[in-house]
Design an enzyme around this catalytic site. Structure first.
Site, PDB file in Angstrom:
ATOM      1  N   CYS A 171       0.835  -1.192   0.000  1.00 54.91           N
ATOM      2  CA  CYS A 171       0.000   0.000   0.000  1.00 54.91           C
ATOM      3  C   CYS A 171       0.875   1.248   0.000  1.00 54.91           C
ATOM      4  O   CYS A 171       1.942   1.281   0.586  1.00 54.91           O
ATOM      5  CB  CYS A 171      -0.960   0.093   1.183  1.00 54.91           C
ATOM      6  SG  CYS A 171      -2.052  -1.299   1.345  1.00 54.91           S
TER       7      CYS A 171
ATOM      8  N   ARG B  35       3.801  -0.139  -4.857  1.00 57.01           N
ATOM      9  CA  ARG B  35       3.570  -0.695  -3.521  1.00 57.01           C
ATOM     10  C   ARG B  35       2.286  -1.516  -3.446  1.00 57.01           C
ATOM     11  O   ARG B  35       2.001  -2.171  -2.449  1.00 57.01           O
ATOM     12  CB  ARG B  35       3.500   0.421  -2.482  1.00 57.01           C
ATOM     13  CG  ARG B  35       4.707   1.325  -2.461  1.00 57.01           C
ATOM     14  CD  ARG B  35       4.572   2.382  -1.401  1.00 57.01           C
ATOM     15  NE  ARG B  35       4.620   1.799  -0.085  1.00 57.01           N
ATOM     16  CZ  ARG B  35       5.727   1.582   0.598  1.00 57.01           C
ATOM     17  NH1 ARG B  35       6.882   1.919   0.085  1.00 57.01           N
ATOM     18  NH2 ARG B  35       5.680   1.045   1.799  1.00 57.01           N
TER      19      ARG B  35
ATOM     20  N   TRP C 202      -2.617  -2.799  -1.621  1.00 60.76           N
ATOM     21  CA  TRP C 202      -2.284  -4.213  -1.790  1.00 60.76           C
ATOM     22  C   TRP C 202      -3.091  -4.927  -0.708  1.00 60.76           C
ATOM     23  O   TRP C 202      -2.816  -4.784   0.487  1.00 60.76           O
ATOM     24  CB  TRP C 202      -0.790  -4.465  -1.590  1.00 60.76           C
ATOM     25  CG  TRP C 202      -0.386  -5.869  -1.921  1.00 60.76           C
ATOM     26  CD1 TRP C 202      -0.078  -6.354  -3.158  1.00 60.76           C
ATOM     27  CD2 TRP C 202      -0.240  -6.968  -1.017  1.00 60.76           C
ATOM     28  NE1 TRP C 202       0.244  -7.693  -3.072  1.00 60.76           N
ATOM     29  CE2 TRP C 202       0.155  -8.093  -1.766  1.00 60.76           C
ATOM     30  CE3 TRP C 202      -0.411  -7.115   0.359  1.00 60.76           C
ATOM     31  CZ2 TRP C 202       0.384  -9.340  -1.200  1.00 60.76           C
ATOM     32  CZ3 TRP C 202      -0.181  -8.363   0.939  1.00 60.76           C
ATOM     33  CH2 TRP C 202       0.216  -9.461   0.150  1.00 60.76           C
TER      34      TRP C 202
ATOM     35  N   ASN D  12      -1.542   2.131   5.589  1.00 61.72           N
ATOM     36  CA  ASN D  12      -0.622   1.132   5.041  1.00 61.72           C
ATOM     37  C   ASN D  12      -0.118   0.299   6.212  1.00 61.72           C
ATOM     38  O   ASN D  12       0.462   0.851   7.144  1.00 61.72           O
ATOM     39  CB  ASN D  12       0.547   1.839   4.334  1.00 61.72           C
ATOM     40  CG  ASN D  12       1.703   0.897   4.048  1.00 61.72           C
ATOM     41  OD1 ASN D  12       1.502  -0.297   3.865  1.00 61.72           O
ATOM     42  ND2 ASN D  12       2.909   1.425   4.026  1.00 61.72           N
ATOM     43  N   GLY D  13      -0.351  -1.003   6.165  1.00 64.34           N
ATOM     44  CA  GLY D  13       0.122  -1.871   7.254  1.00 64.34           C
ATOM     45  C   GLY D  13      -0.966  -2.858   7.630  1.00 64.34           C
ATOM     46  O   GLY D  13      -1.900  -3.099   6.857  1.00 64.34           O
TER      47      GLY D  13
ATOM     48  N   GLU E 287      17.426 -17.521  -8.803  1.00 65.60           N
ATOM     49  CA  GLU E 287      17.001 -16.146  -9.076  1.00 65.60           C
ATOM     50  C   GLU E 287      16.369 -16.034 -10.474  1.00 65.60           C
ATOM     51  O   GLU E 287      15.360 -15.361 -10.652  1.00 65.60           O
ATOM     52  CB  GLU E 287      18.202 -15.203  -8.913  1.00 65.60           C
ATOM     53  CG  GLU E 287      17.991 -13.769  -9.368  1.00 65.60           C
ATOM     54  CD  GLU E 287      16.831 -13.024  -8.713  1.00 65.60           C
ATOM     55  OE1 GLU E 287      16.228 -13.548  -7.765  1.00 65.60           O
ATOM     56  OE2 GLU E 287      16.505 -11.929  -9.189  1.00 65.60           O
TER      57      GLU E 287
ATOM     58  N   LYS F  84      12.589 -14.765 -11.132  1.00 66.54           N
ATOM     59  CA  LYS F  84      12.306 -13.630 -12.029  1.00 66.54           C
ATOM     60  C   LYS F  84      11.283 -14.041 -13.076  1.00 66.54           C
ATOM     61  O   LYS F  84      10.337 -13.326 -13.333  1.00 66.54           O
ATOM     62  CB  LYS F  84      13.622 -13.187 -12.678  1.00 66.54           C
ATOM     63  CG  LYS F  84      13.691 -11.777 -13.079  1.00 66.54           C
ATOM     64  CD  LYS F  84      14.230 -10.866 -11.978  1.00 66.54           C
ATOM     65  CE  LYS F  84      13.504 -11.013 -10.678  1.00 66.54           C
ATOM     66  NZ  LYS F  84      14.140 -10.470  -9.547  1.00 66.54           N
TER      67      LYS F  84
ATOM     68  N   GLU G 151       7.658 -14.740 -11.556  1.00 64.37           N
ATOM     69  CA  GLU G 151       6.895 -13.638 -10.977  1.00 64.37           C
ATOM     70  C   GLU G 151       6.317 -12.690 -12.026  1.00 64.37           C
ATOM     71  O   GLU G 151       5.317 -12.036 -11.776  1.00 64.37           O
ATOM     72  CB  GLU G 151       7.686 -12.868  -9.912  1.00 64.37           C
ATOM     73  CG  GLU G 151       8.801 -11.990 -10.394  1.00 64.37           C
ATOM     74  CD  GLU G 151       9.506 -11.232  -9.259  1.00 64.37           C
ATOM     75  OE1 GLU G 151       8.843 -10.762  -8.344  1.00 64.37           O
ATOM     76  OE2 GLU G 151      10.745 -11.116  -9.328  1.00 64.37           O
TER      77      GLU G 151
ATOM     78  N   HIS H 238      17.226 -37.215  -8.424  1.00 69.53           N
ATOM     79  CA  HIS H 238      16.720 -37.721  -7.139  1.00 69.53           C
ATOM     80  C   HIS H 238      15.217 -37.462  -7.013  1.00 69.53           C
ATOM     81  O   HIS H 238      14.689 -37.425  -5.911  1.00 69.53           O
ATOM     82  CB  HIS H 238      17.509 -37.084  -5.991  1.00 69.53           C
ATOM     83  CG  HIS H 238      18.957 -37.447  -6.032  1.00 69.53           C
ATOM     84  ND1 HIS H 238      19.420 -38.684  -5.655  1.00 69.53           N
ATOM     85  CD2 HIS H 238      20.039 -36.769  -6.476  1.00 69.53           C
ATOM     86  CE1 HIS H 238      20.734 -38.746  -5.847  1.00 69.53           C
ATOM     87  NE2 HIS H 238      21.134 -37.590  -6.345  1.00 69.53           N
TER      88      HIS H 238
ATOM     89  N   LYS I  40       5.886  -4.258  -4.375  1.00 68.31           N
ATOM     90  CA  LYS I  40       7.343  -4.106  -4.301  1.00 68.31           C
ATOM     91  C   LYS I  40       7.853  -4.212  -2.867  1.00 68.31           C
ATOM     92  O   LYS I  40       8.863  -4.820  -2.600  1.00 68.31           O
ATOM     93  CB  LYS I  40       7.719  -2.751  -4.890  1.00 68.31           C
ATOM     94  CG  LYS I  40       9.202  -2.452  -4.845  1.00 68.31           C
ATOM     95  CD  LYS I  40       9.796  -2.610  -6.210  1.00 68.31           C
ATOM     96  CE  LYS I  40      11.292  -2.499  -6.228  1.00 68.31           C
ATOM     97  NZ  LYS I  40      11.911  -3.670  -6.842  1.00 68.31           N
TER      98      LYS I  40
HETATM   99  O1  M6R Z   1      13.031  -4.903  -0.609  1.00 69.97           O
HETATM  100  P1  M6R Z   1      13.641  -6.273  -0.426  1.00 69.97           P
HETATM  101  O2  M6R Z   1      14.897  -6.456  -1.185  1.00 69.97           O
HETATM  102  O3  M6R Z   1      13.805  -6.618   1.026  1.00 69.97           O
HETATM  103  O4  M6R Z   1      12.566  -7.255  -1.025  1.00 69.97           O
HETATM  104  C1  M6R Z   1      12.760  -8.638  -0.960  1.00 69.97           C
HETATM  105  C2  M6R Z   1      11.804  -9.373  -1.870  1.00 69.97           C
HETATM  106  O5  M6R Z   1      10.491  -9.068  -1.529  1.00 69.97           O
HETATM  107  C3  M6R Z   1      12.026  -9.014  -3.346  1.00 69.97           C
HETATM  108  O6  M6R Z   1      13.333  -9.264  -3.737  1.00 69.97           O
HETATM  109  C4  M6R Z   1      11.064  -9.822  -4.233  1.00 69.97           C
HETATM  110  O7  M6R Z   1      11.388 -11.169  -4.188  1.00 69.97           O
HETATM  111  C5  M6R Z   1      11.079  -9.303  -5.660  1.00 69.97           C
HETATM  112  N1  M6R Z   1       9.756  -9.315  -6.183  1.00 69.97           N
HETATM  113  C6  M6R Z   1      11.934 -10.106  -6.566  1.00 69.97           C
HETATM  114  O8  M6R Z   1      11.956  -9.632  -7.851  1.00 69.97           O
END
Ligand code: M6R
Length: 609
Positions: free
Chosen positions: A2, A27, A75, A99-100, A480, A484, A487, A503, A604
């Site tokens: 948010c 956000r 969010w 927000n929270g 990673e 990527k 997501e 395995h 984010k």
């Molecule tokens: O702000 P942060 O680096 O602490 O965030 C961590 C994860 O939430 C963030 O890396 C998330 O996995 C991204 N969507 C990856 O692209």
């Protein structure tokens, strides 16, 4: 999670709020809304969906005209994304954005219901509006806020307006970010600086349990007892350009392209006389020599950056490094204490689990070091040592350039660690540093090959599931790369250590399932290729990302992206290689018609558990 904004000044409030929300949409983008004073009346407009839906609604129904108001982009946590659950929430006299998470909202709701309050939404936030109203009996906003805050458990950044005070905006925070922008005759509140960067660079950071009041005389700050407090004014280093796409179709692509530059800046910031120097952060060789173990804890991409660091630190410095997911670390009763270094890695510096892990590590007596991109964030301020990564503003939800500056920083730390502990001599320290200084050019070379990455992406778009495999650092990269891709493209993807495939997971390999094999680590490349051949023999469609000299029998790889890494030490291969994986993910998302900047269900900044 948010974004909130608030404005008081001479400009058209609706435009300022909508501008700010656009900058905060990273956000959360389930719904949006604003509440603006039109004369003595508060006019609220809100709707489910992204900000574009809100703009359309304003166009259709007319924009509130006024100079004071608050706004929100959501969010969803409690209650589905819907018009009624959208913020602002109001009970008549008090209107809020939040927000929270209010953890004790159920018991507060019960109490307020007994007092005669009724609720329209399924949100936790609405109780805050009602509780503020309950404590507003004396028509004293500050009193109502301080009494309300004492009852809330959880995390919040609140923007509040009271119907009786059409020229005031209040805000308060606990655990969620809130920044006050100070302009000429106008002031702002926001979850993040870009929301008001267009109007002012001057800001004040609100700390937990603090309250701000914007009125025509300026901004005044108060503690939880309602006592006036002084706050330090700061100036943002970012400029407006950083918050714009600058001709790129998406923030993600712009941020991928920024990587050579930000990695270069990071190197310039730390490398002195050809070697990494951390004394500016208070990190000395003596200190590094003293640590018996290292823990790295973080979430998502930041955690995978930690995995790259583990390989580098263990290989070079011969210090044991444990990488833990922050949401596990905080509840696992970790055996951590004095003599241990706990490194937390975070782009936003607000991630709830990472922040809690940092607090736990401090409590247990470890030395804490934060590698954080947002300098004014809670994690940056709470850690014993903070190394600010110089990635600049990262807006796309999928983290790209933040990862690159994180691993650059952690590589440099690993080199220094190894030197301090006598595991490498000065020549080797300088050699490794020089090699790392060559990576911005190699990342640029990969960016130049975007077309080939797009071609690979075109081979993935119609698949429902795929695998990434690799060994050692290539395994860390696979994790990673897989994150990527999934997501933003929504293709189901799994990453496996190549040797682990047989395995169990190899049972899933069948005709035409894509397997992206990463093979940049020469000491294990033959083993990885054997594993690749095993999946090829079972019908997989093999895409290989490797050094250009990797030798593979004809027909074993269906597609190859040969990376010209030259003499680059294998240890540093993740930097250019990751860029290729980011581009593949980006183009897969585009080709599937998705919005890579705002993938579904994500936000984010993850400030809830
Ligand atoms: O702000 P942060 O680096 O602490 O965030 C961590 C994860 O939430 C963030 O890396 C998330 O996995 C991204 N969507 C990856 O692209």
């Amino acid at each position: 999670m948010c974004g909130i904004v608030g404005y008081l000044g001479a400009r058209d409030c609706t435009s300022v709020l909508m501008d700010g929300l656009e900058k905060l949409e990273y956000r959360g983008y389930d719904s949006a809304g604003i509440a603006v004073f039109e004369g003595a009346e508060i006019k609220t407009v809100k709707t489910r969906g992204k900000l574009a839906a809100m703009s359309e609604k304003l166009e259709r129904e007319g924009s509130p005209k006024g100079h004071c108001g608050i706004g929100h982009t959501r969010w969803a946590t409690h209650g589905e994304p819907s018009d009624v659950n959208s913020h602002p929430h109001s009970n008549g006299r008090v209107t809020i954005v939040h927000n929270g998470i209010i953890e004790n909202y159920a018991e507060l709701k019960e109490f307020l219901t007994e007092q005669g309050y009724t609720f329209l939404s399924q949100t936790d936030s609405e109780v805050v509006a009602c509780l503020l109203d309950y404590y507003y009996a004396e028509r004293n906003p500050l009193h109502a806020i301080t009494e309300t805050l004492k009852e809330l458990r959880g995390s919040y950044a609140l923007g509040i307006i009271f119907k009786d005070f059409p020229e005031r905006v209040y805000a308060a925070r606990f655990g969620s970010p809130l920044i006050v922008g100070l302009g000429e005759g106008e002031n702002f509140i926001a979850s993040d600086i870009p929301a008001f960067l267009k109007y002012t660079k001057d800001y004040v950071l609100l700390d937990d349990n603090e309250i701000v009041r914007l009125d025509p005389n300026g901004a005044r700050f108060f503690d939880l007892h309602g006592m006036s407090i002084e706050k330090e004014r700061q100036t943002a280093e970012w400029d407006v350009e950083q918050a714009q796409k600058c001709g790129f179709p998406h923030y993600m692509l712009k941020e991928i392209h920024e990587q050579p530059d930000v990695v270069g800046k990071m190197l310039d910031g730390i490398v002195k006389d050809g070697e990494p120097d951390f004394t500016q952060f208070g990190v000395t060789d003596d200190m590094l020599r003293g640590f018996r173990r290292v823990f790295i804890t973080a979430c998502g991409t930041a955690m995978y950056a930690g995995m790259v660091a583990k390989y580098a630190m263990e290989r070079l410095a011969r210090v044991p490094v444990t990488v833990e997911i922050a949401s596990e670390f905080r509840y696992m009763e970790p055996i951590v204490g004095e003599g241990d270094l706990v490194i937390v890695v975070s782009q936003s510096g607000e991630t709830a689990d990472t922040k809690a892990s940092l607090e736990l590590a401090k409590e247990l007596g470890a030395t804490t070091l934060a590698v954080v991109n947002v300098k004014y964030s809670a994690i940056a301020r709470e850690a014993d040592i903070c190394i600010n990564t110089l990635g600049g503003l990262e807006i796309a939800v999928a983290s790209t350039k933040a990862y690159s500056v994180q691993i650059t920083t952690l590589y440099l730390l690993a080199f220094r660690f190894a030197f301090a502990r006598g595991e490498i001599d000065e020549n080797e320290l300088k050699r490794l540093t020089e090699q790392l200084c060559g990576t911005p050019k190699l990342i640029s070379d990969v960016i130049e090959r975007s077309d080939e990455c797009q071609f690979i992406a075109s081979k993935l778009v119609n698949t429902e599931t795929l695998f990434f495999i690799g060994r050692g650092l290539d395994y860390a990269l696979s994790l990673e790369g897989s994150l990527k891709l999934k997501e933003i493209s929504y293709i189901h993807s799994e990453a496996y250590a190549a040797g682990e495939l047989k395995h169990g997971p190899i049972a899933l390999i069948q005709q035409n399932i894509p397997v992206i094999t990463i093979a940049t680590q020469r000491h294990v490349v033959e083993k990885t290729i054997s594993n690749m051949e095993e999946v090829k023999a079972r019908g997989a469609n093999v895409i290989m990302i490797c050094r250009e000299d990797a030798r593979v029998a004809d027909g074993k790889a269906d597609l190859r992206l040969d990376l010209a890494l030259g003499e680059l030490d294998d240890l540093l291969a993740p930097l250019p290689t990751m860029c290729a994986l980011q581009l593949i993910a980006y183009y897969s998302s585009i080709l599937r018609g998705n919005d890579p900047d705002k993938p579904r269900n994500l936000a984010k900044s993850v400030t809830t558990e």
